[in-house]
Design an enzyme around this catalytic site. Structure first.
Site, PDB file in Angstrom:
ATOM      1  N   GLY A  25     -43.281 -38.165 -21.929  1.00 19.73           N
ATOM      2  CA  GLY A  25     -42.631 -36.271 -21.921  1.00 19.73           C
ATOM      3  C   GLY A  25     -41.854 -36.141 -23.380  1.00 19.73           C
ATOM      4  O   GLY A  25     -41.161 -36.541 -23.637  1.00 19.73           O
ATOM      5  N   TYR A 140     -41.056 -26.145  -6.481  1.00 21.87           N
ATOM      6  CA  TYR A 140     -40.846 -26.659  -7.346  1.00 21.87           C
ATOM      7  C   TYR A 140     -39.377 -27.403  -6.991  1.00 21.87           C
ATOM      8  O   TYR A 140     -39.162 -28.534  -7.037  1.00 21.87           O
ATOM      9  CB  TYR A 140     -40.657 -26.394  -8.482  1.00 21.87           C
ATOM     10  CG  TYR A 140     -39.712 -26.767 -10.162  1.00 21.87           C
ATOM     11  CD1 TYR A 140     -39.856 -28.722  -9.998  1.00 21.87           C
ATOM     12  CD2 TYR A 140     -38.663 -26.713 -10.378  1.00 21.87           C
ATOM     13  CE1 TYR A 140     -39.847 -29.207 -11.199  1.00 21.87           C
ATOM     14  CE2 TYR A 140     -38.364 -27.058 -11.597  1.00 21.87           C
ATOM     15  CZ  TYR A 140     -38.369 -28.649 -11.346  1.00 21.87           C
ATOM     16  OH  TYR A 140     -37.629 -29.236 -12.048  1.00 21.87           O
ATOM     17  N   LYS A 144     -38.418 -31.168  -5.618  1.00 20.17           N
ATOM     18  CA  LYS A 144     -37.356 -31.544  -6.585  1.00 20.17           C
ATOM     19  C   LYS A 144     -35.991 -32.234  -5.134  1.00 20.17           C
ATOM     20  O   LYS A 144     -34.705 -33.467  -5.159  1.00 20.17           O
ATOM     21  CB  LYS A 144     -37.104 -30.400  -7.790  1.00 20.17           C
ATOM     22  CG  LYS A 144     -37.856 -31.118  -8.826  1.00 20.17           C
ATOM     23  CD  LYS A 144     -38.091 -32.651  -8.852  1.00 20.17           C
ATOM     24  CE  LYS A 144     -37.003 -32.924 -10.142  1.00 20.17           C
ATOM     25  NZ  LYS A 144     -37.740 -33.921 -11.158  1.00 20.17           N
TER      26      LYS A 144
HETATM   27  N1  LIG Z   1     -38.452 -28.986 -18.904  1.00 18.20           N
HETATM   28  C1  LIG Z   1     -37.458 -28.598 -18.377  1.00 18.20           C
HETATM   29  O1  LIG Z   1     -36.758 -27.086 -19.176  1.00 18.20           O
HETATM   30  C2  LIG Z   1     -36.832 -29.245 -17.074  1.00 18.20           C
HETATM   31  C3  LIG Z   1     -35.239 -28.373 -16.601  1.00 18.20           C
HETATM   32  C4  LIG Z   1     -34.401 -29.099 -15.346  1.00 18.20           C
HETATM   33  C5  LIG Z   1     -34.934 -30.246 -14.847  1.00 18.20           C
HETATM   34  N2  LIG Z   1     -36.478 -30.457 -15.872  1.00 18.20           N
HETATM   35  C6  LIG Z   1     -36.454 -31.938 -15.583  1.00 18.20           C
HETATM   36  O2  LIG Z   1     -36.653 -33.055 -15.870  1.00 18.20           O
HETATM   37  C7  LIG Z   1     -37.557 -33.987 -15.994  1.00 18.20           C
HETATM   38  C8  LIG Z   1     -38.522 -34.725 -17.962  1.00 18.20           C
HETATM   39  O3  LIG Z   1     -39.306 -32.719 -17.779  1.00 18.20           O
HETATM   40  P1  LIG Z   1     -39.468 -33.089 -19.801  1.00 18.20           P
HETATM   41  O4  LIG Z   1     -39.274 -31.249 -19.850  1.00 18.20           O
HETATM   42  O5  LIG Z   1     -39.300 -34.213 -20.236  1.00 18.20           O
HETATM   43  O6  LIG Z   1     -41.573 -32.951 -18.549  1.00 18.20           O
HETATM   44  P2  LIG Z   1     -42.517 -33.489 -19.366  1.00 18.20           P
HETATM   45  O7  LIG Z   1     -42.242 -33.374 -20.630  1.00 18.20           O
HETATM   46  O8  LIG Z   1     -43.863 -32.139 -19.146  1.00 18.20           O
HETATM   47  O9  LIG Z   1     -43.118 -35.282 -18.941  1.00 18.20           O
HETATM   48  C9  LIG Z   1     -43.026 -35.421 -17.093  1.00 18.20           C
HETATM   49  C10 LIG Z   1     -43.826 -36.493 -17.443  1.00 18.20           C
HETATM   50  O10 LIG Z   1     -43.906 -36.836 -16.693  1.00 18.20           O
HETATM   51  C11 LIG Z   1     -45.324 -37.992 -16.298  1.00 18.20           C
HETATM   52  N3  LIG Z   1     -45.895 -37.325 -14.753  1.00 18.20           N
HETATM   53  C12 LIG Z   1     -46.400 -36.228 -14.034  1.00 18.20           C
HETATM   54  N4  LIG Z   1     -46.751 -36.598 -13.521  1.00 18.20           N
HETATM   55  C13 LIG Z   1     -47.387 -38.032 -13.234  1.00 18.20           C
HETATM   56  C14 LIG Z   1     -47.103 -38.888 -11.947  1.00 18.20           C
HETATM   57  N5  LIG Z   1     -47.727 -37.963 -10.609  1.00 18.20           N
HETATM   58  N6  LIG Z   1     -46.981 -39.949 -12.166  1.00 18.20           N
HETATM   59  C15 LIG Z   1     -46.087 -40.584 -13.036  1.00 18.20           C
HETATM   60  N7  LIG Z   1     -46.410 -39.569 -14.241  1.00 18.20           N
HETATM   61  C16 LIG Z   1     -45.673 -38.731 -13.708  1.00 18.20           C
HETATM   62  C17 LIG Z   1     -46.424 -36.812 -17.844  1.00 18.20           C
HETATM   63  O11 LIG Z   1     -47.707 -37.290 -18.079  1.00 18.20           O
HETATM   64  P3  LIG Z   1     -49.009 -36.646 -17.594  1.00 18.20           P
HETATM   65  O12 LIG Z   1     -48.289 -35.288 -19.051  1.00 18.20           O
HETATM   66  O13 LIG Z   1     -49.404 -37.364 -18.513  1.00 18.20           O
HETATM   67  O14 LIG Z   1     -49.063 -36.170 -16.387  1.00 18.20           O
HETATM   68  C18 LIG Z   1     -45.316 -36.593 -18.513  1.00 18.20           C
HETATM   69  O15 LIG Z   1     -45.189 -37.909 -19.179  1.00 18.20           O
HETATM   70  C19 LIG Z   1     -38.158 -33.494 -14.966  1.00 18.20           C
HETATM   71  O16 LIG Z   1     -38.261 -34.311 -13.725  1.00 18.20           O
HETATM   72  C20 LIG Z   1     -38.203 -32.243 -14.376  1.00 18.20           C
HETATM   73  O17 LIG Z   1     -38.121 -31.683 -13.340  1.00 18.20           O
HETATM   74  C21 LIG Z   1     -37.047 -30.460 -16.851  1.00 18.20           C
END
Ligand SMILES: NC(=O)c1ccc[n+]([C@@H]2O[C@H](COP(=O)([O-])OP(=O)(O)OC[C@H]3O[C@@H](n4cnc5c(N)ncnc54)[C@H](OP(=O)(O)O)[C@@H]3O)[C@@H](O)[C@H]2O)c1
Length: 308
Positions: A25, A140, A144
């Site tokens: 991710g 969401y 969380k």
């Molecule tokens: N992006 C933002 O702006 C933001 C802001 C605040 C907080 N966050 C938090 O930051 C974290 C990381 O975000 P990111 O942007 O790096 O997300 P991302 O690029 O979407 O990566 C999420 C990863 O989680 C995996 N995943 C999803 N469902 C799963 C499951 N059931 N079991 C195992 N793996 C699973 C996905 O794999 P697949 O794609 O193969 O399913 C992907 O590799 C998350 O916890 C999010 O809530 C993000």
């Protein structure tokens, strides 16, 4: 390493042994790299290796890694998808967090679990600290928040890190791959005119900066709930303006009216977090958001202006 190790070869080093979930991710990719650069032995786990909603999968996978520290960056975090599939959001963000907390507690491992600014409703009007009451506005945020609570209740060796508005080199899988910075640069290139709202506020956080903070915390035993975002804050309009200024992009940037891009799902209009917990324990390693953006753009080989 175990002879029967079921995953790809770990990235080895002389330090700590850890596992990163969500390793392909946006954030997970940079967390793996930060630990590897630090000389740690890091096992990069993708969704193919582990399914958070299954306790069997989580327990077996983590048992095999024998990690001292487990970092969970995985979640279901596309806000619209969570709203459409609340049952699945519950399984991944709540049951998944409970499974991780249970499995890491049973293994005696530390769990570093990433959460979100969307646990707040955005009405405070000044930066949220850890002790502020969380009142999420959508599925969401609610899932969380419940996930956080399980982690905090089950495994005393936890770090729950609430972060916000992430952008990084590696595509965000849940949001179709393009982060806000790259989206702005593309729209400027394609249209020459961009409209962005000036009434929603956040702290844009570079994934490399959060990854560095996570490495730092992995060495600490000051467990707890922490806000973990870049220093300072801005509206999305101000964020776009700084992107274009730093990247020296010639574009007409306009303020969009508040209802011009109506959100399908309610979101907090003001979700700025203050890293009070990290600061009070002298653990805060975040830079100003403009500095993180400057580094991000520099690494894209763009001609970048100096920071204001
Ligand atoms: N992006 C933002 O702006 C933001 C802001 C605040 C907080 N966050 C938090 O930051 C974290 C990381 O975000 P990111 O942007 O790096 O997300 P991302 O690029 O979407 O990566 C999420 C990863 O989680 C995996 N995943 C999803 N469902 C799963 C499951 N059931 N079991 C195992 N793996 C699973 C996905 O794999 P697949 O794609 O193969 O399913 C992907 O590799 C998350 O916890 C999010 O809530 C993000």
């Amino acid at each position: 390493m175990h002879d029967d190790f079921p995953f790809s070869d770990p990235i080895c080093g002389g330090g700590m042994k850890l596992a990163v979930i969500g390793a392909n991710g946006q954030l997970g990719h940079d967390v793996v790299r930060a630990f590897a650069d630090h000389g740690d032995e890091v096992q990069a786990l993708t969704h193919q290796d582990i399914e958070l909603s299954s306790l069997e999968s989580v327990a077996a996978c983590l048992r095999a890694t024998q990690s001292e520290v487990v970092v969970n960056t995985a979640a279901m975090h596309n806000v619209e998808t969570c709203e459409q599939q609340p049952g699945r959001a519950h399984e991944v963000n709540i049951v998944g967090a409970r499974n991780l907390a249970t499995a890491t507690r049973d293994l005696g491992s530390t769990l570093i679990h990433v959460s979100t600014d969307y646990v707040f409703d955005g009405t405070k009007g000044s930066p949220y600290v850890e002790s502020d009451e969380a009142r999420p506005l959508n599925v969401y945020g609610r899932t969380k928040l419940e996930g956080e609570q399980f982690v905090r209740d089950i495994n005393p060796r936890h770090f729950v890190l609430r972060t916000a508005a992430l952008y990084g080199d590696h595509p965000c899988r849940a949001k179709g791959g393009q982060n806000f910075v790259d989206l702005m640069l593309r729209l400027a290139r394609e249209r020459g005119r961009v409209r962005v709202v000036d009434c929603e506020f956040t702290s844009p956080t570079a994934t490399v900066d959060l990854a560095r903070q996570i490495v730092e915390l992995s060495r600490s035993n000051m467990h707890g709930l922490y806000h973990a975002t870049a220093e300072g804050s801005c509206s999305w309009y101000e964020f776009a303006r700084e992107i274009f200024r730093l990247a020296d992009v010639s574009v007409t940037l306009e303020v969009a009216s508040p209802n011009e891009f109506p959100a399908k799902v309610p979101r907090p209009a003001y979700s700025v977090l203050e890293n009070r917990g990290l600061k009070s324990r002298n653990l805060n390693r975040f830079r100003l958001w403009q500095a993180g953006l400057h580094t991000y753009l520099s690494e894209k080989q763009l001609p970048v202006a100096s920071q204001s």
